[in-house]
Design a protein around this motif. Structure first.
Motif, short mmCIF file in Angstrom:
data_model
loop_
_atom_site.label_atom_id
_atom_site.label_comp_id
_atom_site.label_asym_id
_atom_site.label_seq_id
_atom_site.Cartn_x
_atom_site.Cartn_y
_atom_site.Cartn_z
N PRO A 1 58.49 -0.44 115.23
CA PRO A 1 57.45 0.13 116.09
C PRO A 1 57.22 -0.62 117.40
O PRO A 1 57.03 0.01 118.45
N ASN A 2 57.25 -1.96 117.36
CA ASN A 2 56.97 -2.73 118.57
C ASN A 2 58.18 -2.87 119.50
O ASN A 2 58.11 -3.57 120.50
N GLU A 3 59.28 -2.20 119.17
CA GLU A 3 60.46 -2.19 120.06
C GLU A 3 60.73 -0.80 120.61
O GLU A 3 61.71 -0.61 121.33
N ARG A 4 59.89 0.15 120.28
CA ARG A 4 60.19 1.54 120.64
C ARG A 4 60.12 1.80 122.13
O ARG A 4 60.93 2.56 122.68
N SER A 5 59.16 1.19 122.82
CA SER A 5 59.06 1.42 124.27
C SER A 5 60.36 1.01 124.96
O SER A 5 60.86 1.72 125.84
N LYS A 6 60.89 -0.15 124.56
CA LYS A 6 62.12 -0.63 125.18
C LYS A 6 63.30 0.26 124.80
O LYS A 6 64.11 0.64 125.64
N ALA B 1 61.32 1.79 134.63
CA ALA B 1 61.07 2.13 133.23
C ALA B 1 61.37 0.94 132.32
O ALA B 1 60.60 0.64 131.39
N LEU B 2 62.47 0.25 132.58
CA LEU B 2 62.82 -0.91 131.75
C LEU B 2 61.79 -2.02 131.90
O LEU B 2 61.36 -2.61 130.91
N GLY B 3 61.38 -2.31 133.14
CA GLY B 3 60.38 -3.34 133.36
C GLY B 3 59.05 -3.00 132.71
O GLY B 3 58.43 -3.85 132.05
N HIS C 1 57.88 7.95 137.54
CA HIS C 1 58.14 8.85 136.41
C HIS C 1 58.79 8.10 135.24
O HIS C 1 58.71 8.54 134.09
N GLY C 2 59.43 6.97 135.52
CA GLY C 2 60.14 6.23 134.48
C GLY C 2 59.26 5.77 133.33
O GLY C 2 59.74 5.55 132.21
#
Length: 522
Positions: free
Chosen positions: A196-201, A349-351, A410-411
């Motif tokens: 769950p805590n890696e999903r954004s990345k 988006a990555l940042g 938008h990222g």
């Protein structure tokens, strides 16, 4: 290789896969600039397909007010008349700067809008089936084969376009239908693989689509400069085939199935996911359709996706035409400046995703609030930038700066609704994504149709101003609703245990009632 985590390998192949996915989606957006005759008078009616031969080292300068353009159109009409009377398959129009053996078509803005939007006409149909099929047969098969088939269909586009633009529309509809399986299918794999805590990345891999646009727009521009638009489609088919082979040999549907995963990584993933993913038991109980369809968090994600997809697809689909027609840029400049914003989108988006995951791991902010913050950037702030573009885009420098900033913001969608769908229901993430995409993808063909109607015979800054204001309204409106009403907590109906308990309780109550009825009967 043994030191490389399988999640890292998966991220890169998903990233490239989505770049391929959007390569198929956007290739026509830029090739159409070279496929059609420059629209200035709308009087070209002799032939729908016009082969033009000429010296390859020059370029056509498109200007709506110059006498040169008028002369070109007169020469083309005259050449068409010679073709019609002589039966010749080509026209000798010298010194008008169009690459050798290139064919151009007499499609007006309305027809171009139909061609550009046709990819999305049936794209929504396969969204929910994509999630369902991925749960049953696996993302490896559904995502991989859909991408590969879409790429192989690119080989057919040059021949079909020369046959009839309506046949091209049919082909693009079929292509969009097949590609509709991909995005929901990937959410099924994300739920099984990513803590769950890696999903954004991890979900930033979905924005390989942005890098695909950033790389392929300028690359396609140079391919057309060096050869012709036809080679763009051959290139797409070849690149997609190479990716598919890598996907077949390196990707597996779950950590437990992967033959090269380390014990430490496998234990970490399974411990992190805990009881939130119970695919076998959940499948046995079926899909809680009523709970999904009545869920406010689900519909907030649908609304957010509607806005960001309207904004993204409008800019992605129309930017090449806008820069070519309004700012009179050649095909190489059009490709570069249409693609640059999408590279910035991926970097931002990555940042932002690393920042979001840090806040979640350190528990400095709730999951719901981090998703709302992401939507504030991807929808509300992006919408205000498009309002500025609508009023100041007549300046080429201002246009590219505002467009780049808007697409860059938008990222954060990868840390917003895309991640939230997995947060609220990892067992049914593919189906929730399918529902969201089925509705959210509609702007993919509604927007090009509106642009076609607004700009038909009216390629002016004022017409494009209306286009950008409509886009801004969709973004800001959906973003405000999400910020006020969204929720990204795990939903009760995702847990098969609670659903099983409910069913068992009902069964026990029914048995008790039956026994009481039998006792009364005695």
């Amino acid at each position: 290789m043994s030191n490389v985590q399988t999640r890292t390998v998966l991220w890169h192949l998903v990233f490239i896969g989505f770049a391929i996915n959007y390569m198929i989606c956007i290739n026509l957006n830029i090739t159409i600039v070279e496929m059609v005759i420059p629209t200035t008078t709308g009087n070209l009616t002799k032939s729908d397909v016009i082969p033009i031969h000429q010296e390859a080292d020059t370029k056509l300068s498109i200007t709506t007010t110059s006498n040169t353009t008028a002369n070109v159109i007169e020469d083309i009409n005259a050449a068409n008349q010679r073709n019609i009377s002589s039966g010749s398959s080509s026209t000798d129009v010298a010194n008008h700067d169009i690459p050798d053996d290139q064919i151009r078509f007499n499609w007006n803005e309305y027809q171009q809008g139909l061609v550009l939007g046709s990819f999305f006409w049936a794209h929504w149909v396969t969204q929910i089936p994509g999630g369902i099929l991925a749960k049953k047969y696996g993302t490896k098969l559904v995502f991989g084969l859909s991408n590969a088939l879409g790429c192989w269909m690119c080989f057919l586009i040059p021949a079909v376009a020369q046959w009839d633009f309506r046949a091209l529309i049919v082909l693009r509809v079929l292509q969009g239908l097949i590609m509709g399986f991909t995005w929901p299918a990937m959410h099924v794999m994300t739920a099984k693989w990513i803590p769950p805590n890696e999903r954004s990345k991890f979900v930033t891999a979905y924005l390989g689509s942005s890098v695909g646009v950033a790389v392929f727009y300028p690359l396609f521009g140079y391919i057309m400069h060096w050869s012709s638009w036809m080679w763009v489609y051959h290139f797409c088919g070849i690149v997609g085939t190479v990716w598919w082979l890598g996907w077949l040999f390196l990707v597996y549907d779950s950590p437990a199935q992967h033959p090269r995963i380390s014990e430490a990584e496998l234990r970490y993933i399974e411990k992190s996911l805990g009881s939130s993913v119970q695919s076998t038991a959940a499948a046995a109980l079926g899909t809680p359709w009523k709970s999904i369809l009545l869920s406010r968090p689900v519909w907030m994600n649908v609304i957010a996706q509607w806005g960001v997809i309207w904004g993204m697809f409008t800019l992605m689909t129309q930017a090449p035409t806008y820069f070519s027609v309004i700012h009179n840029w050649n095909i190489r400049a059009t490709g570069i400046f249409s693609g640059l914003p999408h590279l910035m989108r991926m970097i931002f988006a990555l940042g932002f995703s690393l920042f979001a995951d840090y806040l979640l791991k350190t528990e400095k902010i709730s999951r719901t609030n981090i998703r709302k913050l992401a939507v504030t950037f991807s929808s509300i702030f992006m919408g205000f930038l498009l309002v500025a573009l609508a009023y100041f885009g007549y300046n080429p420098t201002a246009a590219i700066i505002l467009l780049t900033l808007a697409i860059m913001l938008h990222g954060t969608v990868s840390s917003g609704p895309l991640a939230s769908m997995v947060d609220i229901a990892p067992n049914f993430a593919g189906i929730v994504m399918g529902l969201s995409s089925m509705i959210g993808v509609l702007p993919g063909f509604i927007s090009p149709y509106i642009v076609g109607v607004l700009t038909l015979g009216n390629q002016t800054f004022e017409a494009w101003k209306v286009v950008f204001l409509i886009c801004a309204a969709m973004l800001i409106g959906s973003g405000v609703l999400y910020v006020f009403f969204a929720d990204s907590t795990l939903q009760k109906w995702n847990d098969f245990n609670s659903r099983a308990d409910d069913k068992e309780l009902k069964q026990l109550n029914n048995e008790d009632l039956r026994k009481k009825v039998e006792e009364i009967g005695r």
